[in-house]
Motif scaffolding. Structure first.
Motif, PDB file in Angstrom:
ATOM      1  N   ASN A   8      16.277   3.410 -24.948  1.00  8.97           N
ATOM      2  CA  ASN A   8      16.999   4.526 -25.571  1.00  8.97           C
ATOM      3  C   ASN A   8      16.068   5.595 -26.138  1.00  8.97           C
ATOM      4  O   ASN A   8      16.527   6.562 -26.756  1.00  8.97           O
ATOM      5  N   GLY A   9      14.766   5.399 -25.958  1.00 12.83           N
ATOM      6  CA  GLY A   9      13.808   6.396 -26.409  1.00 12.83           C
ATOM      7  C   GLY A   9      13.645   6.483 -27.914  1.00 12.83           C
ATOM      8  O   GLY A   9      13.212   7.518 -28.435  1.00 12.83           O
ATOM      9  N   LYS A  10      13.981   5.409 -28.634  1.00 19.02           N
ATOM     10  CA  LYS A  10      13.867   5.408 -30.096  1.00 19.02           C
ATOM     11  C   LYS A  10      12.504   4.858 -30.506  1.00 19.02           C
ATOM     12  O   LYS A  10      12.362   3.679 -30.862  1.00 19.02           O
ATOM     13  N   GLN A  11      11.505   5.706 -30.484  1.00 13.95           N
ATOM     14  CA  GLN A  11      10.129   5.264 -30.683  1.00 13.95           C
ATOM     15  C   GLN A  11       9.890   4.742 -32.096  1.00 13.95           C
ATOM     16  O   GLN A  11       9.171   3.752 -32.281  1.00 13.95           O
ATOM     17  N   ASP A  12      10.477   5.376 -33.097  1.00 18.15           N
ATOM     18  CA  ASP A  12      10.290   4.905 -34.480  1.00 18.15           C
ATOM     19  C   ASP A  12      10.840   3.493 -34.658  1.00 18.15           C
ATOM     20  O   ASP A  12      10.224   2.650 -35.323  1.00 18.15           O
ATOM     21  N   GLU A  13      11.988   3.250 -34.064  1.00 12.86           N
ATOM     22  CA  GLU A  13      12.583   1.920 -34.155  1.00 12.86           C
ATOM     23  C   GLU A  13      11.736   0.898 -33.398  1.00 12.86           C
ATOM     24  O   GLU A  13      11.589  -0.242 -33.843  1.00 12.86           O
ATOM     25  N   VAL A  14      11.166   1.325 -32.280  1.00 11.41           N
ATOM     26  CA  VAL A  14      10.277   0.437 -31.507  1.00 11.41           C
ATOM     27  C   VAL A  14       9.102   0.000 -32.369  1.00 11.41           C
ATOM     28  O   VAL A  14       8.764  -1.185 -32.430  1.00 11.41           O
ATOM     29  N   LEU A  15       8.495   0.945 -33.062  1.00 10.43           N
ATOM     30  CA  LEU A  15       7.336   0.631 -33.893  1.00 10.43           C
ATOM     31  C   LEU A  15       7.711  -0.325 -35.025  1.00 10.43           C
ATOM     32  O   LEU A  15       6.970  -1.259 -35.349  1.00 10.43           O
ATOM     33  N   ARG A  16       8.872  -0.100 -35.630  1.00  2.61           N
ATOM     34  CA  ARG A  16       9.315  -0.965 -36.721  1.00  2.61           C
ATOM     35  C   ARG A  16       9.580  -2.387 -36.215  1.00  2.61           C
ATOM     36  O   ARG A  16       9.154  -3.376 -36.825  1.00  2.61           O
TER      37      ARG A  16
END
Length: 535
Positions: free
Chosen positions: A156-164
């Motif tokens: 889904n392209g949610k990079q901040d959530e990926v990092l978390r």
């Protein structure tokens, strides 16, 4: 080669070493593709001292008869098969568990799962390999949840959530690692005097094996039964995935000849799963989940799909009693229905060419029938005639006489033999020579089998070599265990192992010529050329 004729062919010491490493690399890769390289090793397999084998051909049958009389077989109520061979020459026993499942049985997009499962089978159980499984289990479950969430966030392209999520994943993985007792099973085996703890996965089977002192029979029963009764497949799952991906990079993606073999086999086969590498494709390995591996385990590691060979200083009555106690605990389940597509006949020559930073290699393969075909032994004899050692035709002609190749080899039964497979020939081109020159010379040697009957003395030499090689294998406890199970599972009976000597003796020059004519045809040929970028 005579000493006075060698000067123009003497390479520098450094170049010679490189070439030898390249030859070893391809041989290892071919073996790896077959699935014969063990994944976990503690020490060399322990075996009994060699038996005093009879040398005269007339005395071989009594030797085989005695061996067969010392063999016991039984099947548990749940369907698990046991083959027990008594050998009391030394107080040691070799054990081999044979799962009738390999790379060909993997679902589409799940390549590599059989090999992955073999790795995880060494991670322990709910009791072995953990300090506290009750505390470990929720952490393993959470890791799987986080992995799924990370993949969704990436999609889904949610990079901040990926990092978390990745940060939490690393934290939970670290907590789980603190509860692991690394290689505890291996330590138990080693401390009890066991050696050779190994496993391998091939296109059609997965094998687990090691040896123990004779008085550790019940310990083996306990360890091996628990390994498949209560495995913890989620333990160090993601760590092991990284190990396997690195293994693939080293053996295939970063290896010119590795890439060549992968492309070659993919060209030779169109629908049969032999075309897929046992280690799996990179994308498939990355996407495998613990659930995928557990489902594969539950489907294929059922009692009726497992066979065990025990060879050495054992009492068959005691083996059966303990087998019923430990392996009788496994609930009976139906085997998975085999769904292997049949490879259509090849109608024209196929060819694949790669240009990479490599020494030039030439590969040539021909489709042949499965190991159960009546002509199987003839194909084995052809392979030996052409490429078995320095007395073989390919070595004497391509390496010594014409000096076209630095080495030339062949294999029958590639990448497996349970289903129709390939006779594969390969050669490393000599400096100053081309793969096209090498291809022409190789084909001349192959075609000569179609036009000229093999001389009686040459055929007898190959028969003697084959006979001696078989008997050497059977001298080893582990070698015997391996062969008994291969024949039991693939041909329907271990007794077929002991028919090989008669089959070898029966091969005639006319048989060689007949099989060569029907096999070595242009329409049945697949060609692989690995060219050097510097060329």
């Amino acid at each position: 080669m005579n000493q006075h004729s060698r000067s123009i062919w003497d390479l520098s010491h450094e170049v010679s070493m490189i070439l030898r490493r390249l030859l070893a690399m391809l041989t290892a890769l071919i073996i790896f593709w077959w699935g014969l390289i063990p994944e976990v090793a503690l020490a060399q397999t322990q075996t009994a001292p060699p038996l005093q084998r009879p040398q005269a051909p007339s005395s071989i049958q009594p030797y085989l008869d005695r061996t067969m009389k010392q063999l016991t077989e039984f099947r548990l109520e749940n369907g698990m098969k046991f083959i027990v061979l008594e050998r009391h020459q030394a107080p040691v026993v070799s054990f081999l568990t044979y799962a009738n499942v390999g790379g060909v049985d993997e679902p589409d997009k799940k390549t590599g799962v059989a090999h992955f499962l073999e790795h995880l089978a060494f991670k322990g159980t709910t009791r072995i390999g953990t300090k506290d499984y009750k505390a470990e289990k929720p952490l393993l479950d959470r890791l799987e949840q986080l992995d799924t969430q990370i993949k969704t966030a990436k999609a889904n392209g949610k990079q901040d959530e990926v990092l978390r999520l990745q940060a939490e994943f690393e934290q939970v993985e670290s907590q789980a690692a603190k509860l692991v007792k690394p290689n505890e099973m291996g330590q138990i085996v080693e401390q009890a005097g066991g050696v050779g703890l190994n496993a391998n996965t091939s296109t059609e089977a997965t094998r687990y094996f090691y040896s123990f002192p004779a008085n550790k029979l019940e310990l083996w029963m306990s360890l091996e039964s628990e390994r498949f009764l209560a495995p913890v497949i989620r333990r160090e799952f993601y760590k092991e995935k990284d190990v396997i991906l690195e293994e693939r990079r080293m053996r295939i993606e970063n290896s010119p000849i590795g890439l060549m073999v992968e492309k070659f086999i993919d060209t030779a086969y169109k629908v049969h799963p032999y075309r897929r590498p046992v280690i799996g494709y990179d994308e498939d390995i990355r996407n495998l989940t613990p659930e995928d591996v557990e489902k594969f385990f539950d489907t294929h590691y059922v009692p009726s799909n497992l066979a065990i060979a025990i060879v050495g200083d054992v009492n068959p009555t005691e083996v059966k009693k303990l087998a019923q106690i430990y392996f009788g605990r496994f609930p009976a389940k139906p085997k998975a229905v085999e769904q292997i597509p049949v490879e259509p006949s090849q109608k024209q020559t196929r060819e694949v060419t790669l240009q990479l930073n490599s020494q030039p290699w030439y590969l040539e393969g021909y489709h042949r029938p499965a190991v159960t075909h009546p002509d199987n032994v003839i194909y084995e004899m052809i392979g030996s005639l052409l490429s078995d050692g320095r007395t073989s035709r390919l070595y004497k002609s391509l390496v010594e006489k014409q000096r076209l190749a630095l080495n030339a080899q062949g294999f029958s039964g590639f990448p497996g033999d349970k289903y129709p497979n390939l006779m594969l020939f390969y050669a490393l081109t000599a400096p100053g020579r081309t793969v096209d020159e090498l291809a022409l010379a190789l084909r001349q040697e192959i075609d000569s089998l179609k036009t000229q009957p093999v001389a009686a003395d040459e055929l007898q030499r190959v028969k003697t070599q084959a006979r001696a090689g078989l008997l050497r294998t059977l001298d080893s406890n582990m070698g015997m265990a391996q062969q008994l199970l291969e024949f039991e599972v693939k041909t329907g009976s271990w007794r077929n192992l002991f028919k090989q000597l008669d089959e070898i003796a029966a091969v005639t020059p006319a048989d060689i010529q007949r099989v060569a004519k029907q096999t070595f045809t242009p329409e049945n040929r697949t060609i692989g050329k690995l060219l050097s970028k510097q060329a």
